[in-house]
Write a protein that holds these residues in place. Structure first.
Motif, PDB file in Angstrom:
ATOM      1  N   ARG A 142       0.801  -1.253   0.132  1.00  0.00           N
ATOM      2  CA  ARG A 142      -0.132   0.002  -0.128  1.00  0.00           C
ATOM      3  C   ARG A 142       0.895   1.213   0.001  1.00  0.00           C
ATOM      4  O   ARG A 142       1.977   1.165   0.594  1.00  0.00           O
ATOM      5  N   PRO A 143       0.417   2.281  -0.475  1.00  0.00           N
ATOM      6  CA  PRO A 143       1.383   3.412  -0.551  1.00  0.00           C
ATOM      7  C   PRO A 143       1.690   4.068   0.730  1.00  0.00           C
ATOM      8  O   PRO A 143       0.765   4.140   1.655  1.00  0.00           O
ATOM      9  N   GLY A 144       2.889   4.464   0.849  1.00  0.00           N
ATOM     10  CA  GLY A 144       3.158   5.002   2.173  1.00  0.00           C
ATOM     11  C   GLY A 144       3.458   6.389   2.082  1.00  0.00           C
ATOM     12  O   GLY A 144       3.156   7.137   0.905  1.00  0.00           O
ATOM     13  N   GLU A 145       4.191   6.948   3.074  1.00  0.00           N
ATOM     14  CA  GLU A 145       4.409   8.542   3.008  1.00  0.00           C
ATOM     15  C   GLU A 145       5.620   8.895   2.375  1.00  0.00           C
ATOM     16  O   GLU A 145       6.587   7.801   2.055  1.00  0.00           O
ATOM     17  N   ALA A 146       5.760   9.935   1.806  1.00  0.00           N
ATOM     18  CA  ALA A 146       6.920  10.350   0.943  1.00  0.00           C
ATOM     19  C   ALA A 146       7.996  10.493   2.145  1.00  0.00           C
ATOM     20  O   ALA A 146       7.727  11.579   2.818  1.00  0.00           O
ATOM     21  N   LEU A 147       9.009   9.733   1.738  1.00  0.00           N
ATOM     22  CA  LEU A 147       9.969   9.975   2.919  1.00  0.00           C
ATOM     23  C   LEU A 147      10.940  11.010   2.735  1.00  0.00           C
ATOM     24  O   LEU A 147      11.596  11.146   1.434  1.00  0.00           O
ATOM     25  N   ARG A 148      11.418  11.931   3.639  1.00  0.00           N
ATOM     26  CA  ARG A 148      12.646  12.765   3.290  1.00  0.00           C
ATOM     27  C   ARG A 148      13.869  12.084   4.186  1.00  0.00           C
ATOM     28  O   ARG A 148      13.918  11.899   5.307  1.00  0.00           O
ATOM     29  N   LEU A 149      14.607  11.548   3.379  1.00  0.00           N
ATOM     30  CA  LEU A 149      15.675  10.945   3.675  1.00  0.00           C
ATOM     31  C   LEU A 149      16.962  11.557   3.506  1.00  0.00           C
ATOM     32  O   LEU A 149      17.091  12.310   2.800  1.00  0.00           O
ATOM     33  N   LYS A 150      18.307  11.492   4.318  1.00  0.00           N
ATOM     34  CA  LYS A 150      19.340  11.890   4.510  1.00  0.00           C
ATOM     35  C   LYS A 150      19.986  11.632   2.977  1.00  0.00           C
ATOM     36  O   LYS A 150      19.943  10.503   2.500  1.00  0.00           O
ATOM     37  N   GLY A 151      20.347  12.638   2.211  1.00  0.00           N
ATOM     38  CA  GLY A 151      21.191  12.550   0.998  1.00  0.00           C
ATOM     39  C   GLY A 151      20.366  12.591  -0.124  1.00  0.00           C
ATOM     40  O   GLY A 151      20.791  12.745  -1.077  1.00  0.00           O
ATOM     41  N   TYR A 152      19.116  12.742   0.033  1.00  0.00           N
ATOM     42  CA  TYR A 152      18.194  12.967  -1.037  1.00  0.00           C
ATOM     43  C   TYR A 152      17.193  14.253  -0.875  1.00  0.00           C
ATOM     44  O   TYR A 152      16.794  14.661   0.066  1.00  0.00           O
ATOM     45  N   GLU A 153      17.433  15.021  -2.107  1.00  0.00           N
ATOM     46  CA  GLU A 153      16.785  16.296  -2.148  1.00  0.00           C
ATOM     47  C   GLU A 153      15.410  16.490  -2.082  1.00  0.00           C
ATOM     48  O   GLU A 153      14.679  17.138  -1.486  1.00  0.00           O
ATOM     49  N   GLN A 154      14.660  15.608  -2.778  1.00  0.00           N
ATOM     50  CA  GLN A 154      13.528  15.373  -2.804  1.00  0.00           C
ATOM     51  C   GLN A 154      12.674  14.308  -2.153  1.00  0.00           C
ATOM     52  O   GLN A 154      13.497  13.330  -1.748  1.00  0.00           O
TER      53      GLN A 154
END
Length: 439
Positions: A417-429
């Motif tokens: 199932r779709p989860g949240e858009a994650l803000r991850l270290k090293g990823y701008e988007q």
């Protein structure tokens, strides 16, 4: 029994025993089968030449007498076939290997030519070739000797040269040892055909012992590697190392695969309040569970650091369904680890488990110094799996977009199932994520 025959019988039994031993050691390997055929026909050739031929030739050499040379012919053919198969297990390293392979085929053709000459000219072979290498003083060698000796000599020379060219490709140590043993032992074994009967067992036995040393060392080294690697890698990888050598199994390669990363939640606090002996025991059980899941689905454990484990699915052994395997592995790790967590946790200190799965193109290979080597993987999917694992809640498996795309539509609908858009270290988007359904 003629005392001269006894050494020949012992030598024949030695060759046959070696053939049976190598076949029993690894009967599934085409290389081992060719090796067993080579040694087996050597033993048969010795037995035929010393036990059968004297009786057949006692009343004159019959027209079919050349059939007794066929075991010798097949021994050469199978020896060269073994060498050719060994060559094919060693990476080419951008070198043109067709030429040396053709040399071996030519060597086989020359051995067959010897067999045809023996069939056509049995009397000349028996009178002027077998046992005629050493002549008495004043005796001259007939040209018949060279008619049979030249094809065999050239075939042995070509095969030895091809074996030496193989060493130029810097083969695995185990492969190199048995190739060198073949090059050194081959002339000794071949010389037994043309030495007098009372002397021929000596060089033949020396040649077989040289070859035996190289072949045994090969199996010892490969066996140690397989035993060592099987503790860290999937059984498929251990088998690949056993068959093709460490270099072939771990050469640098870029391919798409899936990465599974898992670790324990609350482990730092738990380890601070728990006796070290118990912490080690828990980690050992945890690693056993994760290792069993990795082996079940063909994964290769790349890293084990503290409570974190990173597993590759699709290297060194490639799987077209690596995403499906990775998802099933993540399910198994989650389910089995939660059983352990329930056993370990108490009212004050509770553990959890999180898993991340990502897919993409990764470069894999061996890095390090001569004293320490490590099988590593470099690529965005490796980092992404680790980051998603860190974001996963207890009992949660987070999956990236590419893994979702590689699954069939039914699996996507039922399991993710779709989860949240994650803000991850090293990823701008923000990075899209999917959550694996609970078991």
């Amino acid at each position: 029994m003629n005392p001269v025959i006894v050494p020949h019988i012992i030598t024949a039994l030695l060759a046959l025993g070696m053939a049976i031993a190598f076949l029993a050691a690894d009967r599934r390997s085409p290389t081992s089968r060719a090796l067993a055929l080579f040694l087996g026909t050597v033993g048969i050739a010795i037995a035929v030449g010393t036990l059968l031929a004297p009786r057949v030739y006692a009343g004159g050499i019959p027209a079919w007498g050349g059939l007794l040379a066929l075991p010798e012919t097949f021994a050469f053919v199978f020896a060269y076939e073994w060498l050719l198969r060994v060559r094919r297990t060693v990476p080419a390293q951008n070198l043109n290997t067709q030429g040396p392979d053709r040399l071996i085929r030519i060597a086989q053709g020359l051995a067959i030519l010897y067999g045809l000459l023996s069939l056509a000219l049995p009397e000349q072979r028996a009178a002027h070739f077998s046992g005629e290498l050493l002549l008495e003083a004043g005796e001259r060698r007939q040209w018949w000797f060279y008619l049979f000796a030249v094809p065999l000599g050239l075939s042995l020379l070509l095969s030895s040269f091809s074996g030496l060219l193989l060493l130029k490709r810097r083969p695995d140590k185990a492969e190199g040892l048995r190739v060198v043993a073949f090059v050194l032992g081959g002339p000794f074994m071949a010389s037994g055909m043309v030495l007098p009967q009372e002397l021929s067992p000596i060089p033949t036995t020396i040649g077989m012992l040289i070859f035996l040393y190289g072949a045994v060392q090969y199996h010892v080294i490969q066996g140690r590697r397989a035993q060592f690697m099987s503790r860290f890698l999937a059984p498929q990888v251990a088998e690949l190392v056993h068959r093709r050598g460490l270099k072939a199994a771990t050469q640098e390669n870029s391919l798409e695969l899936s990465v599974v990363c898992c670790d324990l939640r609350g482990f730092t606090a738990f380890s601070k309040s728990t006796p070290p002996q118990k912490v080690i025991q828990i980690l050992r059980q945890y690693y056993d569970v994760v290792g069993a899941a990795a082996a079940r689905f063909g994964g290769t454990i790349k890293d084990q650091a503290g409570d974190g484990v990173l597993i590759l699915v699709g290297a060194p052994v490639a799987f077209p369904d690596h995403a499906r395997r990775a998802l099933d592995m993540a399910k198994t790790i989650r389910a089995d680890t939660m059983v352990l967590i329930a056993r370990w946790s108490d009212a004050e200190l509770r553990l959890g488990v999180g898993v991340g799965v990502a897919s993409g193109f990764v470069t894999v290979g061996v890095i390090g110094a001569a004293s320490r080597l490590e099988y590593t993987a470099v690529g965005p999917a490796v980092n992404l799996a680790s980051r998603m694992c860190s974001e996963a809640e207890h009992a949660e498996v987070l999956v990236d977009q590419r893994t979702n795309e590689l699954l069939d539509s039914l699996a996507r609908e039922r399991e993710l199932r779709p989860g949240e858009a994650l803000r991850l270290k090293g990823y701008e988007q923000p990075v899209p994520s999917y959550v694996l359904a609970a078991a």
